[in-house]
Design a protein around this motif. Structure first.
Motif, short mmCIF file in Angstrom:
data_model
loop_
_atom_site.label_atom_id
_atom_site.label_comp_id
_atom_site.label_asym_id
_atom_site.label_seq_id
_atom_site.Cartn_x
_atom_site.Cartn_y
_atom_site.Cartn_z
N SER A 42 0.83 -1.20 0.00
CA SER A 42 0.00 0.00 0.00
C SER A 42 0.86 1.25 0.00
N LEU A 45 -1.88 8.13 -0.08
CA LEU A 45 -2.00 9.20 -1.07
C LEU A 45 -2.34 10.53 -0.42
N THR A 49 -6.46 8.77 2.73
CA THR A 49 -6.59 7.93 1.54
C THR A 49 -5.38 7.02 1.39
N LEU A 51 -3.92 3.67 -0.99
CA LEU A 51 -4.08 2.86 -2.20
C LEU A 51 -3.37 1.54 -1.97
N ARG A 52 -4.09 0.44 -2.14
CA ARG A 52 -3.53 -0.90 -1.97
C ARG A 52 -3.57 -1.64 -3.30
N PHE A 77 -6.92 -3.20 -7.46
CA PHE A 77 -6.55 -2.23 -6.43
C PHE A 77 -7.73 -1.97 -5.50
N THR A 78 -7.43 -1.37 -4.36
CA THR A 78 -8.47 -0.88 -3.45
C THR A 78 -8.04 0.47 -2.91
N LEU A 79 -8.93 1.45 -3.00
CA LEU A 79 -8.74 2.71 -2.31
C LEU A 79 -9.42 2.57 -0.96
N GLN A 85 -14.24 1.32 1.60
CA GLN A 85 -13.27 0.91 0.58
C GLN A 85 -13.88 1.02 -0.81
N SER A 99 -11.72 8.10 -9.03
CA SER A 99 -12.36 7.67 -7.78
C SER A 99 -13.81 8.15 -7.71
N ILE A 107 -6.18 7.83 -11.06
CA ILE A 107 -5.10 6.86 -11.01
C ILE A 107 -4.97 6.22 -12.38
N ILE A 133 -0.50 9.13 -10.16
CA ILE A 133 -1.57 9.60 -9.29
C ILE A 133 -1.72 11.10 -9.51
#
Length: 140
Positions: A42, A45, A49, A51-52, A77-79, A85, A99, A107, A133
């Motif tokens: 991860s 950001l 926030t 990002l993973r 990915f996961t925010l 999430q 997003s 992204i 980003i």
């Protein structure tokens, strides 16, 4: 005949998967940063926030096989926000994500996927994916 089918399949794989143009994120964002993430890592950001990079799924046709479809490579990915999430995927055909919870956060893939590996090759070690980003300075 098999060699011809292989040549056609290989041409589809290499032109369809690795030569896809990368879309640029919208240029109205003033601040861009590039990050590199390995699967299951991860990066922060903004204070609220994260990002993973979850995993990569690669179903592309290996160069030593005749395939009916070329397959594709997809990065998952996961925010992570305080409110929840937001999972999303990026791939060469759709390399940009905006997003839902933070529409000012864009992204985009900034990496070229490695070529598919032959079936006889050992599994490749995890490789980092590079992302651009874009977000306003005040949200960092």
């Amino acid at each position: 005949m098999n060699k011809l089918l292989f040549a056609i399949a290989a041409a589809c794989v290499f032109t369809g998967c690795t030569a896809a143009p990368m879309k640029e994120p919208p240029m109205h964002h003033k601040n861009n940063q590039t990050v590199a993430l390995l699967p299951q890592t991860s990066t922060t950001l903004a204070p609220d926030t994260v990002l993973r990079f979850e995993r990569v799924d690669d179903s592309r046709c290996p160069p030593d096989v005749v395939c009916i479809t070329a397959g594709k490579i997809v990065y998952h990915f996961t925010l992570i926000f305080p409110t929840g999430q937001e999972p999303f995927d990026l791939e060469p055909a759709e390399p940009t994500y905006i997003s839902v919870q933070r529409p000012d956060l864009v992204i985009a893939l900034a990496t070229t996927p490695p070529p598919p590996r032959p079936t006889s090759a050992p599994p490749a070690p995890p490789s980092a994916v590079r992302l651009t980003i874009s977000q306003p300075a005040e949200s960092r």
